[in-house]
Design a protein around this motif. Structure first.
Motif, PDB file in Angstrom:
ATOM      1  N   TRP A 217       0.778  -0.888  -0.221  1.00 12.36           N
ATOM      2  CA  TRP A 217      -0.045  -0.384   0.104  1.00 12.36           C
ATOM      3  C   TRP A 217       0.923   1.338  -0.187  1.00 12.36           C
ATOM      4  O   TRP A 217       0.392   2.053  -0.202  1.00 12.36           O
ATOM      5  CB  TRP A 217      -0.953   0.018   1.386  1.00 12.36           C
ATOM      6  CG  TRP A 217      -1.927  -0.981   0.876  1.00 12.36           C
ATOM      7  CD1 TRP A 217      -2.370  -1.561  -0.038  1.00 12.36           C
ATOM      8  CD2 TRP A 217      -2.962  -1.466   2.064  1.00 12.36           C
ATOM      9  NE1 TRP A 217      -3.755  -2.099   0.169  1.00 12.36           N
ATOM     10  CE2 TRP A 217      -3.575  -2.398   1.770  1.00 12.36           C
ATOM     11  CE3 TRP A 217      -2.165  -1.342   3.109  1.00 12.36           C
ATOM     12  CZ2 TRP A 217      -4.681  -3.376   2.163  1.00 12.36           C
ATOM     13  CZ3 TRP A 217      -3.485  -2.203   4.386  1.00 12.36           C
ATOM     14  CH2 TRP A 217      -4.123  -2.887   3.799  1.00 12.36           C
ATOM     15  N   GLY A 218       2.311   1.242   0.355  1.00 12.59           N
ATOM     16  CA  GLY A 218       3.286   2.379   0.020  1.00 12.59           C
ATOM     17  C   GLY A 218       2.903   3.042   1.228  1.00 12.59           C
ATOM     18  O   GLY A 218       2.756   4.402   1.434  1.00 12.59           O
ATOM     19  N   VAL A 219       2.601   2.383   1.933  1.00 14.11           N
ATOM     20  CA  VAL A 219       2.504   3.520   3.990  1.00 14.11           C
ATOM     21  C   VAL A 219       3.399   3.819   4.421  1.00 14.11           C
ATOM     22  O   VAL A 219       4.439   2.885   4.316  1.00 14.11           O
ATOM     23  CB  VAL A 219       1.884   2.236   4.675  1.00 14.11           C
ATOM     24  CG1 VAL A 219       1.214   3.126   6.296  1.00 14.11           C
ATOM     25  CG2 VAL A 219       0.123   2.395   4.501  1.00 14.11           C
ATOM     26  N   ARG A 220       3.323   5.048   4.533  1.00  7.97           N
ATOM     27  CA  ARG A 220       4.837   5.720   5.505  1.00  7.97           C
ATOM     28  C   ARG A 220       4.696   5.971   7.493  1.00  7.97           C
ATOM     29  O   ARG A 220       3.634   5.885   7.390  1.00  7.97           O
ATOM     30  CB  ARG A 220       4.996   7.210   5.297  1.00  7.97           C
ATOM     31  CG  ARG A 220       5.653   6.744   3.043  1.00  7.97           C
ATOM     32  CD  ARG A 220       6.300   8.754   3.088  1.00  7.97           C
ATOM     33  NE  ARG A 220       5.008   9.022   2.639  1.00  7.97           N
ATOM     34  CZ  ARG A 220       4.292   9.343   2.231  1.00  7.97           C
ATOM     35  NH1 ARG A 220       3.984   8.738   1.077  1.00  7.97           N
ATOM     36  NH2 ARG A 220       2.719   9.801   2.431  1.00  7.97           N
ATOM     37  N   GLU A 221       5.630   5.584   7.321  1.00  7.30           N
ATOM     38  CA  GLU A 221       5.027   6.046   9.392  1.00  7.30           C
ATOM     39  C   GLU A 221       4.961   6.691   9.217  1.00  7.30           C
ATOM     40  O   GLU A 221       5.233   8.186   8.905  1.00  7.30           O
ATOM     41  CB  GLU A 221       7.061   5.776   9.885  1.00  7.30           C
ATOM     42  CG  GLU A 221       7.309   4.550   9.711  1.00  7.30           C
ATOM     43  CD  GLU A 221       6.562   3.296  10.647  1.00  7.30           C
ATOM     44  OE1 GLU A 221       6.457   4.176  12.127  1.00  7.30           O
ATOM     45  OE2 GLU A 221       6.762   2.123  10.080  1.00  7.30           O
TER      46      GLU A 221
ATOM     47  N   GLY B  75      -4.449   5.508  -0.307  1.00  8.14           N
ATOM     48  CA  GLY B  75      -4.669   6.355   0.307  1.00  8.14           C
ATOM     49  C   GLY B  75      -5.131   5.845   1.286  1.00  8.14           C
ATOM     50  O   GLY B  75      -5.646   5.477   2.634  1.00  8.14           O
ATOM     51  N   LYS B  76      -4.223   4.299   1.427  1.00 11.90           N
ATOM     52  CA  LYS B  76      -3.995   3.252   2.684  1.00 11.90           C
ATOM     53  C   LYS B  76      -2.591   4.484   3.989  1.00 11.90           C
ATOM     54  O   LYS B  76      -1.407   4.798   3.247  1.00 11.90           O
ATOM     55  CB  LYS B  76      -3.617   2.534   2.531  1.00 11.90           C
ATOM     56  CG  LYS B  76      -4.190   1.487   1.692  1.00 11.90           C
ATOM     57  CD  LYS B  76      -5.685   1.766   2.398  1.00 11.90           C
ATOM     58  CE  LYS B  76      -6.338   0.387   0.963  1.00 11.90           C
ATOM     59  NZ  LYS B  76      -7.742  -0.091   2.324  1.00 11.90           N
ATOM     60  N   THR B  77      -3.068   4.385   5.557  1.00 15.08           N
ATOM     61  CA  THR B  77      -2.055   4.725   6.317  1.00 15.08           C
ATOM     62  C   THR B  77      -1.995   2.716   6.578  1.00 15.08           C
ATOM     63  O   THR B  77      -2.443   2.136   6.971  1.00 15.08           O
ATOM     64  CB  THR B  77      -3.543   5.469   7.264  1.00 15.08           C
ATOM     65  OG1 THR B  77      -4.094   5.008   7.656  1.00 15.08           O
ATOM     66  CG2 THR B  77      -3.078   6.421   6.064  1.00 15.08           C
TER      67      THR B  77
END
Length: 483
Positions: A113-117, A138-140
């Motif tokens: 999802w390409g989530v960043r901290e 848009g994923k967290t």
């Protein structure tokens, strides 16, 4: 579209064992009973090359039950998308409590999802339609936590477990190393983790408390920072040494005969020697830090060696070896006693059965003696006894003769005996034949009455000979029946 394919064509996804543990025996048995009774109702999801995406446990049970074909649905897409479907579909069906496998699923979802901290998607934020349609936009971290069924803080700690070396991850999966202690060890570089495992062994690492793991991390990080600071200072001193050496060479060449410059040269030489000494000290300390850093920290945090404690530990080892020998001796003795106990119990059961038989015999003899006391023997007992013996002998002889005659009758004339037992003939037949049939019938009736009388006498004698046993009845067909 649902179709059925042979079980032999299907193969498991290579990441299934990495992301999920096998179901519990109870869960597997419940699913097995359902499939055995109703078959596979929910089709398996497979790729065009028949790699299973969802339904690994159902496939294993189908093979165990001998099913030849199973229903499937074909799904296709890029490898990462198919791996995502493996996690998304199975998380809805399977409960996997292994923290390492859960951490690996969280790491894949975060990467997919390409989530960043620190990323977030506050409630009420309008997400564009093109972003809504893209599964990786848009994923967290909140979405990752919800997908694996954990809180955001727990998910962050789980993600850190992916930095553990495989040997430590295995200890966490087996429940030998706590997640909290493993979280502290995950901050160590892989080479320090391997060195720590080599020094303490699996048992020592598993026995680490949370506080000890935190102290190990703190001490090793402090030594690492000190080593890095020493390396930087060593590099600086090397540069200063190069500069001073160059300056000394320059001044020595240009101002050899001037006294003032000579003093400066001596000062520079003294400063250079001091830097050399400092540089040698730093090199020595850096070597000490580089040699066995993990061992020294383990001794400081975990062992804290004490000579008196070492002596006690050695004495305890000797005592443990002695106790182990005694334990083996007593275990062997216990096994011998257990075998002897089994033999004595078998003998006791045999004696109890013999005692029960003798008690029954004793009761019978007591009843007979009581009966004889209540009914005294007449004077002519000797005469009656002789008569008794004669009658028993005659009965035995007649019984044997009867048995032999009946055996010959059945062997030679079974059909005639059966014909005599039935009433044959009908009006209009010859008178001679009817007379013959009537004579056979009357002859057989007499024979049957004699057999019934003999059978009743045999039953009465049998009851006298075997007191206390159920009454026997002689049935047709040669069988005996208990009342």
């Amino acid at each position: 579209m649902v179709s059925e394919v042979p079980v032999s064509l299907l193969k498991p996804h290579p990441k299934n064992a990495e992301y999920y543990s096998p179901p519990t025996p109870e869960e597997r048995e419940a699913l097995r009973r359902s499939i055995a009774a109703e078959g596979i109702r929910d089709p398996l999801k497979v790729t065009p090359d028949y790699t299973v995406i969802a339904g690994h446990v159902r496939l294993e049970i189908a093979r165990e039950l001998g099913l030849e074909r199973v229903p499937v649905v074909i799904v296709d897409g890029p490898p990462e998308y198919l791996e995502y479907l493996l996690i998304a579909d199975n998380d809805e069906r399977r409960l996997c409590r292994d923290p390492i496998k859960k951490a690996k699923r969280a790491e894949f979802l975060k990467r997919y999802w390409g989530v960043r901290e620190g990323s977030a998607n506050p409630k009420g934020t309008v997400v564009p339609r093109q972003v809504q349609n893209a599964p990786h936009e848009g994923k967290t971290l909140v979405d990752v936590a919800e997908a694996i069924g954990e809180s955001v803080d727990t998910t962050k700690r789980l993600l850190k477990l992916n930095d553990l070396i495989p040997e430590l991850q295995r200890l966490v999966s087996q429940g030998k190393l706590s997640q909290t202690a493993a979280y502290s060890l995950a901050f160590l570089p892989p080479e320090e983790q391997r060195r720590l495992l080599k020094v303490l062994g699996e048992t020592g690492v598993s026995d680490l408390s949370v506080k000890q793991a935190q102290e190990l991390r703190k001490e090793l990080e402090a030594e690492r920072r000190e080593k890095e600071a020493l390396s930087r200072r060593l590099a600086e001193l090397e540069e200063e040494k190069k500069y001073l050496s160059a300056e000394l060479t320059r001044l020595s060449g240009e101002l050899t005969f001037r006294e003032e410059q000579g003093r400066k040269v001596e000062e520079l030489r003294a400063l250079l020697e001091e830097k050399e000494r400092e540089l040698a000290g730093l090199r020595r300390k850096l070597r000490e830090l580089q040699e066995r850093p993990v061992e020294r920290v383990v001794e400081k945090v975990v062992y804290r060696t004490d000579p008196a404690l070492e002596a006690e530990l050695e004495a305890a080892r000797e005592q443990a070896a002695k106790l182990l020998e005694e334990k083996e001796f007593y275990e062997q003795r216990f096994r011998d006693l257990a075998r002897e106990k089994e033999r004595k119990e078998a003998k006791l059961r045999s004696l109890e059965q013999e005692l029960e038989r003798l008690e029954r015999r004793y009761e019978h003899v007591c009843r007979e003696l009581k009966r004889e006391k209540e009914y005294p023997k007449p004077p002519q007992w000797s005469k009656e006894h002789a008569e008794f013996r004669q009658l028993v002998a005659d009965a035995s002889q007649h019984a044997c003769a009867l048995a032999e005659a009946l055996g010959n009758l059945l062997k030679r004339h079974r059909d005639r005996l059966l014909a005599a037992a039935r009433v044959r003939g009908a009006p209009g037949e010859e008178l001679g034949e009817l007379v013959e049939v009537l004579n056979d019938t009357m002859f057989f009736a007499t024979f049957k009455s004699s057999l019934n009388i003999a059978a009743s006498r045999i039953v009465e004698v049998w009851e006298v000979l075997e007191p206390g046993k159920p009454k026997l009845q002689v049935l047709r067909g040669g069988k005996e029946k208990e009342d």
